[in-house]
Design an enzyme around this catalytic site. Structure first.
Site, PDB file in Angstrom:
ATOM      1  N   ASN A   1      15.202  34.034 -27.265  1.00 40.19           N
ATOM      2  CA  ASN A   1      14.917  33.815 -25.850  1.00 40.19           C
ATOM      3  C   ASN A   1      14.629  32.322 -25.628  1.00 40.19           C
ATOM      4  O   ASN A   1      13.662  31.785 -26.165  1.00 40.19           O
ATOM      5  CB  ASN A   1      13.693  34.667 -25.460  1.00 40.19           C
ATOM      6  CG  ASN A   1      13.403  34.592 -23.978  1.00 40.19           C
ATOM      7  OD1 ASN A   1      13.452  33.506 -23.397  1.00 40.19           O
ATOM      8  ND2 ASN A   1      13.086  35.707 -23.359  1.00 40.19           N
TER       9      ASN A   1
ATOM     10  N   HIS B   1      11.786  29.210 -22.578  1.00 39.50           N
ATOM     11  CA  HIS B   1      10.715  28.204 -22.606  1.00 39.50           C
ATOM     12  C   HIS B   1      11.206  26.794 -22.911  1.00 39.50           C
ATOM     13  O   HIS B   1      10.446  25.837 -22.760  1.00 39.50           O
ATOM     14  CB  HIS B   1       9.577  28.648 -23.512  1.00 39.50           C
ATOM     15  CG  HIS B   1       8.878  29.853 -22.948  1.00 39.50           C
ATOM     16  ND1 HIS B   1       8.530  29.926 -21.607  1.00 39.50           N
ATOM     17  CD2 HIS B   1       8.513  31.031 -23.494  1.00 39.50           C
ATOM     18  CE1 HIS B   1       7.975  31.103 -21.373  1.00 39.50           C
ATOM     19  NE2 HIS B   1       7.953  31.796 -22.503  1.00 39.50           N
TER      20      HIS B   1
ATOM     21  N   HIS C   1      16.092  34.817 -18.985  1.00 43.49           N
ATOM     22  CA  HIS C   1      15.549  35.589 -17.856  1.00 43.49           C
ATOM     23  C   HIS C   1      15.707  34.773 -16.574  1.00 43.49           C
ATOM     24  O   HIS C   1      15.059  33.738 -16.413  1.00 43.49           O
ATOM     25  CB  HIS C   1      14.068  35.883 -18.138  1.00 43.49           C
ATOM     26  CG  HIS C   1      13.425  36.807 -17.150  1.00 43.49           C
ATOM     27  ND1 HIS C   1      12.165  37.320 -17.339  1.00 43.49           N
ATOM     28  CD2 HIS C   1      13.847  37.328 -15.968  1.00 43.49           C
ATOM     29  CE1 HIS C   1      11.843  38.100 -16.306  1.00 43.49           C
ATOM     30  NE2 HIS C   1      12.850  38.109 -15.459  1.00 43.49           N
TER      31      HIS C   1
ATOM     32  N   ARG D   1      11.581  30.029 -12.125  1.00 40.25           N
ATOM     33  CA  ARG D   1      10.563  29.118 -12.682  1.00 40.25           C
ATOM     34  C   ARG D   1      11.003  28.471 -13.993  1.00 40.25           C
ATOM     35  O   ARG D   1      10.520  27.431 -14.350  1.00 40.25           O
ATOM     36  CB  ARG D   1       9.234  29.840 -12.866  1.00 40.25           C
ATOM     37  CG  ARG D   1       9.244  30.854 -13.978  1.00 40.25           C
ATOM     38  CD  ARG D   1       7.847  31.374 -14.232  1.00 40.25           C
ATOM     39  NE  ARG D   1       7.422  32.281 -13.172  1.00 40.25           N
ATOM     40  CZ  ARG D   1       6.568  33.279 -13.379  1.00 40.25           C
ATOM     41  NH1 ARG D   1       6.044  33.464 -14.567  1.00 40.25           N
ATOM     42  NH2 ARG D   1       6.224  34.090 -12.400  1.00 40.25           N
TER      43      ARG D   1
ATOM     44  N   GLU E   1      18.006  38.920 -18.897  1.00 35.10           N
ATOM     45  CA  GLU E   1      16.877  39.708 -18.412  1.00 35.10           C
ATOM     46  C   GLU E   1      16.815  39.538 -16.907  1.00 35.10           C
ATOM     47  O   GLU E   1      16.863  38.401 -16.403  1.00 35.10           O
ATOM     48  CB  GLU E   1      15.576  39.218 -19.050  1.00 35.10           C
ATOM     49  CG  GLU E   1      15.507  39.504 -20.529  1.00 35.10           C
ATOM     50  CD  GLU E   1      14.281  38.893 -21.170  1.00 35.10           C
ATOM     51  OE1 GLU E   1      13.495  38.200 -20.484  1.00 35.10           O
ATOM     52  OE2 GLU E   1      14.116  39.088 -22.378  1.00 35.10           O
TER      53      GLU E   1
ATOM     54  N   GLU F   1      14.802  48.643 -24.520  1.00 33.89           N
ATOM     55  CA  GLU F   1      14.070  47.628 -25.272  1.00 33.89           C
ATOM     56  C   GLU F   1      12.599  47.993 -25.144  1.00 33.89           C
ATOM     57  O   GLU F   1      12.068  48.057 -24.025  1.00 33.89           O
ATOM     58  CB  GLU F   1      14.318  46.210 -24.729  1.00 33.89           C
ATOM     59  CG  GLU F   1      13.497  45.173 -25.513  1.00 33.89           C
ATOM     60  CD  GLU F   1      13.890  43.734 -25.195  1.00 33.89           C
ATOM     61  OE1 GLU F   1      15.081  43.464 -24.913  1.00 33.89           O
ATOM     62  OE2 GLU F   1      12.984  42.878 -25.237  1.00 33.89           O
TER      63      GLU F   1
HETATM   64  N1  PXP Z   1      12.062  40.865 -24.061  1.00 37.27           N
HETATM   65  C1  PXP Z   1      11.801  40.871 -22.729  1.00 37.27           C
HETATM   66  C2  PXP Z   1      12.436  41.931 -21.905  1.00 37.27           C
HETATM   67  C3  PXP Z   1      11.004  39.875 -22.143  1.00 37.27           C
HETATM   68  O1  PXP Z   1      10.755  39.904 -20.813  1.00 37.27           O
HETATM   69  C4  PXP Z   1      10.481  38.853 -22.949  1.00 37.27           C
HETATM   70  C5  PXP Z   1       9.675  37.752 -22.322  1.00 37.27           C
HETATM   71  O2  PXP Z   1      10.490  36.970 -21.524  1.00 37.27           O
HETATM   72  C6  PXP Z   1      10.799  38.872 -24.325  1.00 37.27           C
HETATM   73  C7  PXP Z   1      11.557  39.906 -24.852  1.00 37.27           C
HETATM   74  C8  PXP Z   1      10.319  37.798 -25.255  1.00 37.27           C
HETATM   75  O3  PXP Z   1       8.926  37.809 -25.324  1.00 37.27           O
HETATM   76  P1  PXP Z   1       8.184  36.636 -26.088  1.00 37.27           P
HETATM   77  O4  PXP Z   1       8.464  35.392 -25.347  1.00 37.27           O
HETATM   78  O5  PXP Z   1       6.760  37.059 -26.059  1.00 37.27           O
HETATM   79  O6  PXP Z   1       8.759  36.603 -27.489  1.00 37.27           O
END
Ligand code: PXP
Length: 235
Positions: free
Chosen positions: A6, A9, A42, A48, A68, A149
């Protein structure tokens, strides 16, 4: 088990200054050099972190995107245009820091059944981000999702408090039920370098989507090494 990285960030950090650094596409390229299944992004309603253009820039790299998204017409339209590898439908509240809790599929199953139809018809795999709860698993099967998920936030919090057995058992039984109904099972949220080994105890997990801990580790060791370290733990 496969890894979905992901990269939201990277965009969070970039947006903090409003410029182009750190460059999301560079980050995506580094991640794609490794044996990962997909890049998870996402597109929040308030944009954001990930912006619309980011999705298309990353898609141009030939990346498999796991998008997402909230179940809203606006984001559905973008998903149908983008045609990601998969979508994961998540609940979304504007004020939340991150996705807090799973989607209530049972409470809106007729809406979601119709909502995911065009995505499935477009060849996009559809996943439901839900808590490890039998009612939500059954509802996900009813609407015709391909995957669930499982939200591992409660497990991750419990792990930090040293008492994760009950939460792990919940994940195991939800996964078993989902698989018995023909659903494939992924997991994510709050997974990190310390707790991820326990995901091996859940049989048949396909994919872990991990963001925050990888990007945090990358601050110290670099993104390439952070992903390599996580891959070692989940393989
Ligand atoms: N899966 C989903 C559906 C999420 O919304 C998120 C957070 O954006 C993650 C996985 C990843 O979570 P983390 O950033 O805590 O690893």
């Amino acid at each position: 088990m496969k890894l979905g990285v992901n990269i939201d960030h990277i965009a969070t950090l970039r947006n903090a200054r409003g410029g182009l650094e750190p460059n999301l596409v560079e980050g995506a390229k580094i991640a794609l050099k490794q044996d990962i299944l997909a890049l998870t992004m996402h597109l929040r309603e308030d944009r954001r972190h990930i912006k619309d253009k980011d999705l298309y820039d990353v898609k141009k790299l030939g990346a498999k995107i796991n998008l997402e998204m909230a179940a809203t017409p606006e984001i559905q339209k973008i998903a149908l245009d983008l045609k990601p590898y998969s979508v994961c439908i998540v609940p979304e509240r504007r004020q939340e820091v991150t996705t807090e809790g799973g989607l209530d599929v049972e409470g809106q199953k007729e809406y979601l059944k119709e909502f995911i139809k065009p995505l499935k018809e477009a060849g996009v795999l559809v996943s439901m981000f839900i808590d490890a709860d039998s009612t939500q698993v059954q509802a996900s099967s009813y609407i015709g999702a391909d995957y669930i998920e499982m939200h591992t936030g409660c497990f991750s919090n419990a792990f930090e408090n040293g008492d994760y057995i009950k939460e792990l058992e919940k994940l195991k039984s939800a996964a078993k039920l989902a698989q018995s109904l023909g659903l494939k099972v992924n997991a994510g949220h709050g997974l990190n370098y310390e707790n991820v080994f326990l995901m091996h105890e859940i049989e048949g997990l396909c994919e872990l989507n991990i963001g925050h801990s990888i990007i945090s580790k990358a601050v110290f060791v670099g993104l390439e090494e952070a992903i390599r370290m996580m891959l070692k733990l989940i393989k």
